[in-house]
Design an enzyme around this catalytic site. Sequence first.
Site, PDB file in Angstrom:
ATOM      1  CG  ASP A   1      -2.158   0.865   1.023  1.00 45.22           C
ATOM      2  OD1 ASP A   1      -2.409   1.305  -0.110  1.00 45.22           O
ATOM      3  OD2 ASP A   1      -2.841   1.136   2.016  1.00 45.22           O
TER       4      ASP A   1
ATOM      5  CE  LYS B   1      -3.110   6.733   1.658  1.00 43.64           C
ATOM      6  NZ  LYS B   1      -3.997   5.533   1.771  1.00 43.64           N
TER       7      LYS B   1
ATOM      8  CB  ALA C   1      21.752  29.981   1.628  1.00 41.65           C
TER       9      ALA C   1
END
Length: 363
Positions: free
Chosen positions: A166, A208, A355
């Site tokens: 999944d 997810k 940076a």
Amino acid sequence: MKTSVEIRNALASAKKGDTILVKKGTYYFCKPLRVNHSGTSQNFIYFLAESERPIFDFSVMQEHPDHKGFLLDQNCWKIKGIKFRKAGDNGMKITGNHNIIEYCDFSENADTGLQIDNGASENLILNCDSFFNADSSIENADGFACKLETGSGNVFKNCRAWNNLDDGWDGYLRENDNIMTTYTNCWAINNGYLEDGTEGLGDGNGFKTGGSDDKDLSHNASYIRCLAVGNIYDGFDHNSNRGKVEIYNCSAYMNGRNYAFSNTNPLEELIIKNSISLDGTNSFNATTTDLANNTWNDDFSVSEADFENLMVEELTAERQADGSLPQISFMHLVSGSDLIDAGVEVDGVEFNGTALDLGAFEF
């Protein structure tokens, strides 16, 4: 510990301050391992591999929701160096608080490798891998899941999830609302595919971020220097999450969609800074958005030439001896790339040079 029976008995009787050492070898279990007592913040209970990591094999179990490998419903345990495989459901399910799971594997289980649920909060999952988890329906097993009724404050750090049926990580909620989960230096690779590379029936997302039955729950999440590569569906997936999602210095490559945040049941807030999208489509919808210094913003571009290599197989290499992630060059910037020192400052994210660079790996 030498035998499966001794391990089971030691876990059942361990109390705060105790340490259990497990010798190398393969141990076979026919029913879930359980603990009966909690440690404290000052006196954890330790369950540790003595040297070479032992294997806990639950393959005799049939696939069934009650057939989890390890049930951790107590608090303040540290479990390190164990390989959990072939349980009839989750390899491990955590419903306790303030636990540390370190340098463990969860593989070939019939449901999610490691799941955090039932109000569990403030757990740290460190240097763990979850892979080849697949149920018989070929659609429901995630790598890691902090979902359903999970509590807040759980952290995944330096973890990998690959070839799970999944999702790599599933943050779907039920009942609990407005929780926070943090992911740092986590890699989601080729989820949605079986171990042999064939496509399963699951969602196939890398991360997810949330979702819920009525599409109204908020799973706030922070992703820092995470990597989503080759997942069938989305690298970073919205799924009706109504919370706040922050994505800092992440990289997404060759997913079905790299970053997928829709305007249906939108996030309250989406912040993405210093991130890379290569070879994949994107959508960045939310009630409020803050998208800065990413490769899809104006004045930026990205190509294969910006990276040392794009060899996905590097991502599943063996971990280093201390359990840390393997040393790789995948998606590391080459000298002279315009993406070096091109980022904006983000609190708590360290950098070299003048940076932050763009992407998951600092030059």
